[in-house]
Design an enzyme around this catalytic site. Structure first.
Site, PDB file in Angstrom:
ATOM      1  N   HIS A  54     -19.564  85.814  69.645  1.00  0.00           N
ATOM      2  CA  HIS A  54     -18.563  85.721  70.705  1.00  0.00           C
ATOM      3  C   HIS A  54     -18.725  84.379  71.405  1.00  0.00           C
ATOM      4  CE1 HIS A  54     -22.168  87.038  72.865  1.00  0.00           C
ATOM      5  NE2 HIS A  54     -21.639  86.399  73.908  1.00  0.00           N
ATOM      6  N   HIS A  68     -19.177  77.865  73.019  1.00  0.00           N
ATOM      7  CA  HIS A  68     -19.952  77.919  71.777  1.00  0.00           C
ATOM      8  C   HIS A  68     -20.202  79.376  71.399  1.00  0.00           C
ATOM      9  CE1 HIS A  68     -23.030  78.309  74.872  1.00  0.00           C
ATOM     10  NE2 HIS A  68     -23.743  78.967  73.968  1.00  0.00           N
TER      11      HIS A  68
END
EC number: 3.1.4.58
Length: 172
Positions: free
Chosen positions: A40, A124
């Site tokens: 995620h 990220h």
């Protein structure tokens, strides 16, 4: 371990599968790889929360999501955070819609007593932890991903995958 809450975007099955295929072609990842179902992009880390604050965050996230839009992002870089020993994948450029969503969420969360993060936002997706040195890996080609929802999630100790989504907020 106390439940650690966060707001994030979760890759759909197609995006996750494309990333899995490219990573498999690179060989085994160093360190402790993250379970693919746990991949995620965290927008805001919230930490441990009491029930009344969680209800406030749920409402704030819903408000922010209704004012946001879905957005396209390219996962086109693999990088390494040396201090935290994290191997990651993310965009070379943060989409403007994503940056606006994070800023709007921070503004909405102040009413819940959540102070905005001082560091600049760097989206990220964590691929592995405990990676001591940058392995010099590169994706063969960018992976396009359209984010259609924001999620409120938390970690569960001792299980894999370890993250559970409590609520989904569609991005119009």
């Amino acid at each position: 371990m106390t439940e650690r809450w966060f707001l994030a975007i979760w890759p759909d099955t197609q995006t996750r599968s494309a990333l899995e295929r490219q990573l498999a072609a690179l060989g085994p990842l160093p360190g402790r790889p993250t379970h693919p179902l746990d991949w995620h992009v965290t927008l805001i880390f919230l930490g441990a929360l009491e029930p009344e604050r969680l209800a406030c965050i749920d409402a704030a996230a819903g408000d922010a999501a209704t004012r946001a839009t879905s957005f396209f992002m390219e996962l086109d870089r693999i990088g390494h955070f040396a201090r935290s020993q994290v191997l990651w994948c993310g965009p070379a450029r943060t989409p403007e819609s994503l940056a606006r969503l994070v800023t709007d969420l921070q503004a909405h969360l102040t009413r819940c007593g959540i102070a905005p993060e001082r560091r600049p936002y760097r989206p990220h997706l964590t691929l592995a932890r405990k990676v001591r040195t940058a392995p010099g890996l590169e994706l063969h080609r960018p992976i396009g991903w359209t984010a259609h929802e924001l999620v409120l999630a938390h970690g569960v100790t001792g299980e894999r995958p370890r993250y559970r989504i409590r609520h989904r907020y569609p991005l119009p």
